[in-house]
Design an enzyme around this catalytic site. Structure first.
Site, PDB file in Angstrom:
ATOM      1  N   THR A 221      45.017  33.153  57.937  1.00 25.99           N
ATOM      2  CA  THR A 221      46.882  32.456  57.400  1.00 25.99           C
ATOM      3  C   THR A 221      46.939  32.634  58.510  1.00 25.99           C
ATOM      4  OG1 THR A 221      47.286  35.308  57.142  1.00 25.99           O
ATOM      5  CG2 THR A 221      46.326  34.223  54.977  1.00 25.99           C
ATOM      6  N   ARG A 249      40.330  29.322  43.157  1.00 26.58           N
ATOM      7  CA  ARG A 249      40.012  30.614  43.820  1.00 26.58           C
ATOM      8  C   ARG A 249      41.008  30.961  44.455  1.00 26.58           C
ATOM      9  NH1 ARG A 249      40.410  32.555  49.439  1.00 26.58           N
ATOM     10  NH2 ARG A 249      38.850  34.260  49.658  1.00 26.58           N
ATOM     11  N   ASP A 252      43.395  37.344  49.295  1.00 31.99           N
ATOM     12  CA  ASP A 252      43.703  37.983  49.132  1.00 31.99           C
ATOM     13  C   ASP A 252      44.655  37.914  49.898  1.00 31.99           C
ATOM     14  OD1 ASP A 252      42.662  36.880  51.670  1.00 31.99           O
ATOM     15  OD2 ASP A 252      44.232  39.024  52.654  1.00 31.99           O
ATOM     16  N   THR A 292      44.759  39.320  57.721  1.00 35.07           N
ATOM     17  CA  THR A 292      43.673  37.096  57.569  1.00 35.07           C
ATOM     18  C   THR A 292      42.582  37.431  58.478  1.00 35.07           C
ATOM     19  OG1 THR A 292      43.984  35.039  59.288  1.00 35.07           O
ATOM     20  CG2 THR A 292      44.626  38.342  60.422  1.00 35.07           C
ATOM     21  N   GLY A 295      39.141  36.924  53.009  1.00 33.42           N
ATOM     22  CA  GLY A 295      39.863  37.746  51.703  1.00 33.42           C
ATOM     23  C   GLY A 295      39.094  38.006  51.168  1.00 33.42           C
TER      24      GLY A 295
END
Length: 378
Positions: A221, A249, A252, A292, A295
Site C-alpha cells: 500500500t 476482496r 486491511d 503495509t 493484509g
C-alpha cells in the site's frame, strides 16, 4: 461543493494552539519481497525521488502550521498519482483484470480546523472503489461530512457518488491502467499479455513499460502518518490491494485497527504523570500507525491497534511496540511492515521482509528515504 472539501490545507488564523509539538511526517510506499540484485540505480532513484516528493508535499502543509490530516492526505495523494506505487494510478489488478481500490483515514483527535467533527468519529475506511482518482481525498471528504456519511466504513459506487457531491474528482476506470501492472497481472495468471485493454501511445502516462517494479506481484500500500504543531496525529492509507485478488476482496487498509490506527489517551499513574511533567511532557500521549503487506494477517492480528494498545497499557515506546507487532506477523506467516509515529515525534519503521519504500521529514525540511531492509535513511 461542500465547505469541508473546499477547506484550505493551510491553517485558519483563529485556531488556538497549545505548546508546539515537533511536527513530523513519515511515509511508506509499500513493503514486500523486493530483489535488490535486479534493481538499477536509475530505478532506485525514481522511487526515492517519488518518496521525496510525497514528503515535501506533506511538509509544505505542516511547516505552514497546517493540520496533520491534510499533510498526510497531501503525501498519500502524491503517491497515488505516481504509477510506481500500488495505489491510485499505479494500482494492481484483481483476478478479473479490474482495479478495486481501498483507503482509510484516522485521527488521534478532531482537526482544529473542523471543530464540529465529533471526537468519537475517529476515522473512516472505504473499499471497492473504481472511479475515485485520489481515494485519500475521498475518505477525507467523507470523514469531514458526518451528516452525508455517518458511518465508519463504506464501499462501492455510493461512496464515490457521495464523494462526488462533496467535490471529489471521479475518473473513468481506464485512468488506472498501466501497462507494467497489466502485464504483471496476466503473467501471474499464466495468460497472454496482449492485446492490451487500453492500448497506450508513446508519451501517455503509464505507457512506459521499460521499468520493472521492484515489488513483484505486490501486496503493499502507500501510507502516511503526520504529527502537527498542535499535537494532532493523522494516519492515511491507500492501496490497490493484492495482485490477482478475488473480485470483491477487502483487505486491511479500510479495516480500522488492522491496517491503520490513531488514538490519544491520558497517561495513567501518579508517578508516570509526575515524571512526564518533570520532563516537560504532556500527560497525554498519542500514536498513529499505517501498515503495509499481507493484509489478511494484519486483520487477523489487529496489528495497527495492537501497537497502540501496547503503548497505552504496557507503556512501551513506539519502536518497541511496533517491532513486537511486526514480529508477530512474521511468526504467523505474514510479511509486511508498519510506520508509526508518537506525539513526541518518535518514528518507527520496522519490517519483516526484504524491503519497504519509506521516508521521513522533520522540521528541518530535509527528506530522507530508503528502500531495502538494511538501507539507511538518506
Amino acid at each position: 461543493m461542500s465547505s469541508h472539501e473546499k477547506a484550505p490545507l493551510l491553517p485558519q488564523k483563529n485556531i488556538s494552539s497549545k505548546p508546539r509539538s515537533k511536527y513530523t511526517l513519515v511515509i511508506h510506499g509499500g513493503a514486500g519481497t523486493m530483489d535488490k540484485s535486479r534493481s538499477t540505480p536509475e530505478l532506485r532513484a525514481q522511487y526515492k525521488a517519488a518518496l521525496a516528493r510525497a514528503l515535501m508535499a506533506g511538509y509544505a502543509v505542516l511547516s505552514a502550521g497546517g493540520e496533520a490530516m491534510d499533510a498526510a492526505v497531501a503525501a498519500v495523494s502524491s503517491m497515488e498519482d505516481c504509477p510506481l506505487f500500488n495505489s491510485g494510478k499505479g494500482a494492481v489488478f484483481n483476478v478479473a483484470g479490474k482495479n478495486e481500490l481501498e483507503t482509510s483515514i484516522m485521527l488521534s483527535r478532531p482537526p482544529a480546523s473542523h471543530p464540529s467533527v465529533p471526537p468519537t468519529r475517529r476515522g473512516a475506511g472505504v473499499t471497492l472503489l473504481t472511479r475515485a482518482r485520489n481515494p485519500s481525498k475521498l475518505v477525507r471528504a467523507l470523514y469531514l461530512s458526518p451528516a452525508d456519511a455517518p458511518h465508519t466504513m463504506f464501499s462501492g459506487p455510493n461512496a464515490e457518488n457521495i464523494g462526488a457531491s462533496l467535490g471529489v474528482e471521479l475518473v473513468d476506470e481506464s485512468y488506472f491502467f498501466t501497462e507494467a501492472r497489466w502485464r504483471e497481472h496476466r503473467r501471474g495468471l499464466g495468460l497472454p499479455e496482449e492485446p492490451l485493454p487500453y492500448p497506450t501511445k508513446p508519451g501517455d502516462e503509464g505507457a512506459d513499460n521499460s521499468w520493472v517494479p521492484l515489488d513483484q506481484l505486490p501486496t503493499g500500500t502507500v501510507g502516511a502518518v503526520a504529527l502537527d504543531e498542535r499535537g494532532g496525529i493523522a494516519s492515511v492509507t491507500s492501496t490497490g490491494g493484492r495482485t490477482n485478488k478475488l473480485v470483491g476482496r477487502v483487505g486491511d487498509t479500510p479495516v480500522m485497527g488492522a491496517g491503520f490506527w490513531a488514538e490519544e489517551w491520558s497517561v495513567k499513574g501518579l508517578v508516570r504523570r509526575a515524571w512526564r511533567r518533570v520532563r516537560g511532557k504532556n500527560t497525554k500521549a498519542a500514536v498513529g500507525v499505517s501498515g503495509t503487506g499481507d493484509g489478511d494477517y494484519f486483520i487477523r492480528l489487529a496489528t495497527a491497534s495492537t501497537i497502540g494498545r501496547r503503548m497505552k497499557y504496557l507503556h512501551e515506546r513506539v519502536g518497541v511496540a511496533a517491532e513486537a507487532c511486526v514480529e508477530e506477523l512474521r511468526r504467523d506467516g505474514g510479511i509486511g511492515g508498519v510506520i508509526a509515529l508518537d506525539s513526541e515525534g518518535n518514528v518507527a519503521m520496522p519490517m519483516n521482509c526484504s524491503g519497504m519504500y519509506r521516508g521521513v521529514v522533520y522540521e528541518d525540511g530535509v527528506p530522507k528515504t530508503a528502500i531495502f531492509d538494511h538501507d539507511e535513511l538518506e
